[in-house]
Design a protein around this motif. Sequence first.
Motif, PDB file in Angstrom:
ATOM      1  N   LEU A 132      17.643 -62.066  55.211  1.00 20.51           N
ATOM      2  CA  LEU A 132      17.013 -62.830  56.285  1.00 20.51           C
ATOM      3  C   LEU A 132      17.454 -64.286  56.171  1.00 20.51           C
TER       4      LEU A 132
ATOM      5  N   LEU B 295      13.812 -67.225  61.249  1.00 15.77           N
ATOM      6  CA  LEU B 295      12.886 -66.464  62.097  1.00 15.77           C
ATOM      7  C   LEU B 295      12.658 -67.263  63.372  1.00 15.77           C
TER       8      LEU B 295
ATOM      9  N   VAL C 218      18.619 -63.228  63.158  1.00 17.86           N
ATOM     10  CA  VAL C 218      17.816 -63.722  62.030  1.00 17.86           C
ATOM     11  C   VAL C 218      18.386 -63.335  60.661  1.00 17.86           C
TER      12      VAL C 218
ATOM     13  N   ALA D 234       6.461 -58.821  60.720  1.00 20.37           N
ATOM     14  CA  ALA D 234       7.908 -58.682  60.499  1.00 20.37           C
ATOM     15  C   ALA D 234       8.237 -58.306  59.065  1.00 20.37           C
TER      16      ALA D 234
ATOM     17  N   LEU E  75       6.291 -64.523  59.494  1.00 22.19           N
ATOM     18  CA  LEU E  75       6.725 -63.316  58.769  1.00 22.19           C
ATOM     19  C   LEU E  75       5.626 -62.261  58.719  1.00 22.19           C
TER      20      LEU E  75
END
Lengths: 283, 283
Positions: free
Chosen positions: B208, B211, B258, B191, B230
Amino acid sequence: MKETDIINYIKKFGIEDEDAAYIKNDEYLCFTTDTLVFSTDVPEEMDLKTVGRKSVLMNLSDLAAMGCKPLLFLCSLNLPRDFSDIKKVIDGIHSACKEYNMKYAGGDVNEGELSISGFAVGKSKRILRRNAAKEDDLVCITGDLGRVYCYFKEAKRDIFKEKVFNPVPRIKEGQILSSYANACIDISDGASKELNLISELSNVKIELETLPIHPSVIEISKEKAFDYALNSGEEFELIFTIPKKYKNVIEKVNATVVGRVKSGEGVFYKGKKIEKKGWEHLC
Amino acid sequence: MKETDIINYIKKFGIEDEDAAYIKNDEYLCFTTDTLVFSTDVPEEMDLKTVGRKSVLMNLSDLAAMGCKPLLFLCSLNLPRDFSDIKKVIDGIHSACKEYNMKYAGGDVNEGELSISGFAVGKSKRILRRNAAKEDDLVCITGDLGRVYCYFKEAKRDIFKEKVFNPVPRIKEGQILSSYANACIDISDGASKELNLISELSNVKIELETLPIHPSVIEISKEKAFDYALNSGEEFELIFTIPKKYKNVIEKVNATVVGRVKSGEGVFYKGKKIEKKGWEHLC
């Protein structure tokens, strides 16, 4: 397991020639993939730009055999960790795509043994197939045969090298033939194998009368010339079958009439059966 | 040369996301390629049918990220001379194609280090791209993250193994999102890398906030869970950006909000810049 056995196993799932295509409003989009593996396909003296070009030309030849105009090229590059000259390969890919007016649309990069898997997209109003040869068709071959075999087996002469380093995919010829020919295939693994494929897939007999052997192949290989021409792989010429009435089309694409399609099975030359010799992966 | 540098070099030829597509009468045909290399991509305990399946699923995930319905799959198989179990690989390829209603159209067979280069064709009325995130969009991720990283780095638990051996390409979700989302990418390399790609290509900043970390990842990795999620590659989840008014669509595809798209550049979490860590070939 031999390449042919693997392909036959894949075919059990009902895969035919025409499956690698998508039809929309009377236009076929055709797809093909061909991989260049450095360890088996690339002669030592071939520079990396030529290697990149060749990975494209191989795929263009497949499109030519389907009678397609090239549209788009993608490729997966497998590279060893310490490989520094990838720019030259990419330059070669880009140059060949540009020359044949095909969009180079990137692809994928991986770590591995050096190889380039190309994927090409083309379009055509009518697709040429390997299973459509008809009784009484003339069998024809574009260009000349045998030089690739001579380069690897006899001598590194320039006249042989030219055909190995810079083969000419028969794109224009394929597009012309797409309106007239019945069956078509490009010579990747040798004419003996490709002629047998047309014969098998079309359920016909092919009577071979001659081959367009390059003069320099005859000069160097003498009485072996016919065998060399018959089994020379990566020639990227087109073998096609076409009704007799289209003799002008045969001239237009500079092809040689090499034989005739008859009812029956197998490929014969002067009464003798021609076996699928050619080049087979994983034999 | 790093993968990113190679890709940037290829991009110098003017290649953009939308180039791997062909438009005809309001329908896009999209093309993608992804290669599975056995020596780097396949865990020892993975059986060959699963390997074949995975080579298809990777390519389906690329089609999902473009919002496509799958149409056709081709692949180039590179095999060592002594490899006898290719039937299992082919069975896996066929099974995955059948499951996702995609035609398996054969391909090419070569001698070489074991690898499968897949090429997939899909269609869509509107293509999702990585360069189309808009200010004020919500940033969302389907499914959960982190299990693939845990499988390789922490433990061979079934809950982790499932995501490695049988990832679910988000085909249905991608097709729904193709009518509403702005940007989209699938998580191949982690990600952190994919979020940075959207940010760079769309010229936006991404803030961000969270998650969707799988509970078993939190359990095993504790305070490292966010980092694991991540940077976990081959998750094959979709990251997309979408206008706020489409909250019902986010629910429909079971995605987690997110973060947010802002003007600016870079990807940030709690004020800290998130670098492209993830997985990079040929580092």
